[in-house]
Design a protein around this motif. Structure first.
Motif, PDB file in Angstrom:
ATOM      1  N   SER A   5      -2.293  -2.317  -3.699  1.00 27.69           N
ATOM      2  CA  SER A   5      -3.590  -2.933  -4.005  1.00 27.69           C
ATOM      3  C   SER A   5      -4.552  -1.909  -4.585  1.00 27.69           C
ATOM      4  N   LEU A   6      -5.499  -2.404  -5.321  1.00 24.78           N
ATOM      5  CA  LEU A   6      -6.553  -1.586  -5.922  1.00 24.78           C
ATOM      6  C   LEU A   6      -7.730  -1.531  -4.961  1.00 24.78           C
ATOM      7  N   THR A   7      -8.221  -0.319  -4.665  1.00 27.68           N
ATOM      8  CA  THR A   7      -9.378  -0.196  -3.791  1.00 27.68           C
ATOM      9  C   THR A   7     -10.651  -0.553  -4.547  1.00 27.68           C
ATOM     10  N   SER A   8     -11.757  -0.637  -3.841  1.00 27.91           N
ATOM     11  CA  SER A   8     -13.033  -0.926  -4.499  1.00 27.91           C
ATOM     12  C   SER A   8     -13.615   0.314  -5.151  1.00 27.91           C
ATOM     13  N   ASP A   9     -13.097   1.501  -4.810  1.00 26.33           N
ATOM     14  CA  ASP A   9     -13.589   2.750  -5.394  1.00 26.33           C
ATOM     15  C   ASP A   9     -12.640   3.180  -6.497  1.00 26.33           C
ATOM     16  N   ALA A  10     -13.005   2.877  -7.721  1.00 25.29           N
ATOM     17  CA  ALA A  10     -12.118   3.148  -8.852  1.00 25.29           C
ATOM     18  C   ALA A  10     -12.105   4.613  -9.277  1.00 25.29           C
ATOM     19  N   PHE A  11     -12.897   5.469  -8.643  1.00 27.53           N
ATOM     20  CA  PHE A  11     -12.974   6.859  -9.076  1.00 27.53           C
ATOM     21  C   PHE A  11     -12.277   7.834  -8.135  1.00 27.53           C
ATOM     22  N   ALA A  12     -11.839   7.402  -6.944  1.00 28.00           N
ATOM     23  CA  ALA A  12     -11.168   8.316  -6.025  1.00 28.00           C
ATOM     24  C   ALA A  12     -10.121   7.555  -5.227  1.00 28.00           C
ATOM     25  N   ASN A  13      -8.886   8.059  -5.280  1.00 28.10           N
ATOM     26  CA  ASN A  13      -7.798   7.425  -4.530  1.00 28.10           C
ATOM     27  C   ASN A  13      -7.837   5.910  -4.694  1.00 28.10           C
ATOM     28  N   SER A  14      -7.509   5.476  -5.860  1.00 29.21           N
ATOM     29  CA  SER A  14      -7.750   4.099  -6.264  1.00 29.21           C
ATOM     30  C   SER A  14      -6.810   3.047  -5.679  1.00 29.21           C
ATOM     31  N   TYR A  15      -5.691   3.436  -5.111  1.00 28.28           N
ATOM     32  CA  TYR A  15      -4.701   2.463  -4.677  1.00 28.28           C
ATOM     33  C   TYR A  15      -4.313   2.683  -3.224  1.00 28.28           C
ATOM     34  N   TYR A  16      -3.916   1.594  -2.568  1.00 30.36           N
ATOM     35  CA  TYR A  16      -3.416   1.666  -1.197  1.00 30.36           C
ATOM     36  C   TYR A  16      -2.378   0.564  -1.021  1.00 30.36           C
ATOM     37  N   ILE A  17      -1.718   0.559   0.135  1.00 30.48           N
ATOM     38  CA  ILE A  17      -0.693  -0.438   0.407  1.00 30.48           C
ATOM     39  C   ILE A  17      -1.284  -1.470   1.357  1.00 30.48           C
ATOM     40  N   SER A  18      -1.117  -2.737   1.019  1.00 30.13           N
ATOM     41  CA  SER A  18      -1.623  -3.839   1.833  1.00 30.13           C
ATOM     42  C   SER A  18      -0.485  -4.514   2.577  1.00 30.13           C
ATOM     43  N   VAL A  19      -0.773  -4.943   3.798  1.00 26.34           N
ATOM     44  CA  VAL A  19       0.135  -5.816   4.532  1.00 26.34           C
ATOM     45  C   VAL A  19      -0.324  -7.236   4.218  1.00 26.34           C
ATOM     46  N   MET A  20       0.577  -8.029   3.670  1.00 26.41           N
ATOM     47  CA  MET A  20       0.219  -9.354   3.178  1.00 26.41           C
ATOM     48  C   MET A  20       0.788 -10.461   4.068  1.00 26.41           C
ATOM     49  N   ASP A  21       0.086 -11.568   4.126  1.00 22.16           N
ATOM     50  CA  ASP A  21       0.548 -12.761   4.841  1.00 22.16           C
ATOM     51  C   ASP A  21       1.528 -13.497   3.931  1.00 22.16           C
ATOM     52  N   GLY A  22       2.750 -13.676   4.406  1.00 31.59           N
ATOM     53  CA  GLY A  22       3.786 -14.313   3.603  1.00 31.59           C
ATOM     54  C   GLY A  22       3.504 -15.768   3.275  1.00 31.59           C
ATOM     55  N   ASN A  23       2.681 -16.427   4.081  1.00 31.21           N
ATOM     56  CA  ASN A  23       2.389 -17.843   3.838  1.00 31.21           C
ATOM     57  C   ASN A  23       1.238 -18.040   2.856  1.00 31.21           C
ATOM     58  N   THR A  24       0.197 -17.246   3.014  1.00 34.16           N
ATOM     59  CA  THR A  24      -1.009 -17.459   2.199  1.00 34.16           C
ATOM     60  C   THR A  24      -1.121 -16.499   1.022  1.00 34.16           C
ATOM     61  N   GLY A  25      -0.414 -15.362   1.094  1.00 37.28           N
ATOM     62  CA  GLY A  25      -0.555 -14.353   0.047  1.00 37.28           C
ATOM     63  C   GLY A  25      -1.818 -13.526   0.191  1.00 37.28           C
ATOM     64  N   GLU A  26      -2.548 -13.741   1.282  1.00 36.43           N
ATOM     65  CA  GLU A  26      -3.789 -12.994   1.543  1.00 36.43           C
ATOM     66  C   GLU A  26      -3.472 -11.673   2.253  1.00 36.43           C
ATOM     67  N   GLU A  27      -4.318 -10.679   2.025  1.00 37.10           N
ATOM     68  CA  GLU A  27      -4.154  -9.411   2.717  1.00 37.10           C
ATOM     69  C   GLU A  27      -4.515  -9.580   4.196  1.00 37.10           C
ATOM     70  N   ILE A  28      -3.656  -9.064   5.065  1.00 39.81           N
ATOM     71  CA  ILE A  28      -3.928  -9.073   6.503  1.00 39.81           C
ATOM     72  C   ILE A  28      -4.682  -7.803   6.878  1.00 39.81           C
ATOM     73  N   GLN A  29      -4.170  -6.683   6.390  1.00 34.05           N
ATOM     74  CA  GLN A  29      -4.785  -5.382   6.670  1.00 34.05           C
ATOM     75  C   GLN A  29      -4.156  -4.339   5.764  1.00 34.05           C
ATOM     76  N   GLY A  30      -4.750  -3.150   5.769  1.00 32.20           N
ATOM     77  CA  GLY A  30      -4.161  -2.039   5.044  1.00 32.20           C
ATOM     78  C   GLY A  30      -2.981  -1.492   5.833  1.00 32.20           C
ATOM     79  N   TYR A  31      -1.970  -1.016   5.127  1.00 27.09           N
ATOM     80  CA  TYR A  31      -0.789  -0.402   5.753  1.00 27.09           C
ATOM     81  C   TYR A  31      -1.187   0.907   6.424  1.00 27.09           C
ATOM     82  N   ARG A  32      -0.632   1.162   7.589  1.00 25.30           N
ATOM     83  CA  ARG A  32      -0.824   2.437   8.293  1.00 25.30           C
ATOM     84  C   ARG A  32       0.535   3.069   8.537  1.00 25.30           C
ATOM     85  N   ASP A  33       0.607   4.386   8.327  1.00 23.69           N
ATOM     86  CA  ASP A  33       1.874   5.088   8.537  1.00 23.69           C
ATOM     87  C   ASP A  33       2.101   5.342  10.026  1.00 23.69           C
ATOM     88  N   SER A  34       3.152   6.064  10.365  1.00 22.23           N
ATOM     89  CA  SER A  34       3.506   6.295  11.763  1.00 22.23           C
ATOM     90  C   SER A  34       2.465   7.128  12.510  1.00 22.23           C
TER      91      SER A  34
END
Length: 101
Positions: A5-34
């Motif tokens: 996904s594209l973050t709202s800050d287009a000038f620094a670290n512009s992308y992140y990984i989203s966890v998505m709802d398989g039914n609605t296609g909506e973002e549930i939350q941002g992905y977090r590593d271990s």
């Protein structure tokens, strides 16, 4: 499923990984590593590489990723032109206000 996904800050670290709802296609939350961190990436390529290296299956339309790459290039170009314009405007003003002599 996951999506890049594209973050709202287009000038620094512009992308992140989203966890998505398989039914609605909506973002549930941002992905977090271990470690509980939410990684961000300066480019789409960095995000894709991270997903491949960490076995994260993401689903994004290739068209979206190409468009993001074009937008990033346009923002960088706009920033460079703005900086040059400001630098030249300042030089012109200082030359025109200098006393002749």
């Amino acid at each position: 499923y996951y999506a890049i996904s594209l973050t709202s800050d287009a000038f620094a670290n512009s992308y992140y990984i989203s966890v998505m709802d398989g039914n609605t296609g909506e973002e549930i939350q941002g992905y977090r590593d271990s470690h509980g961190d939410m990684p961000t990436f300066g480019t789409v390529d960095e995000a894709v590489d991270y997903c491949y290296k960490n076995d994260i299956d993401f689903e994004n339309a290739a068209f979206s990723m190409v468009m993001w790459g074009c937008q990033a290039a346009m923002l960088i170009t706009l920033g460079v032109f703005s900086a040059v314009y400001i630098a030249l405007s300042g030089a012109t003003k200082s030359q025109s206000t200098s006393p002749a002599g």
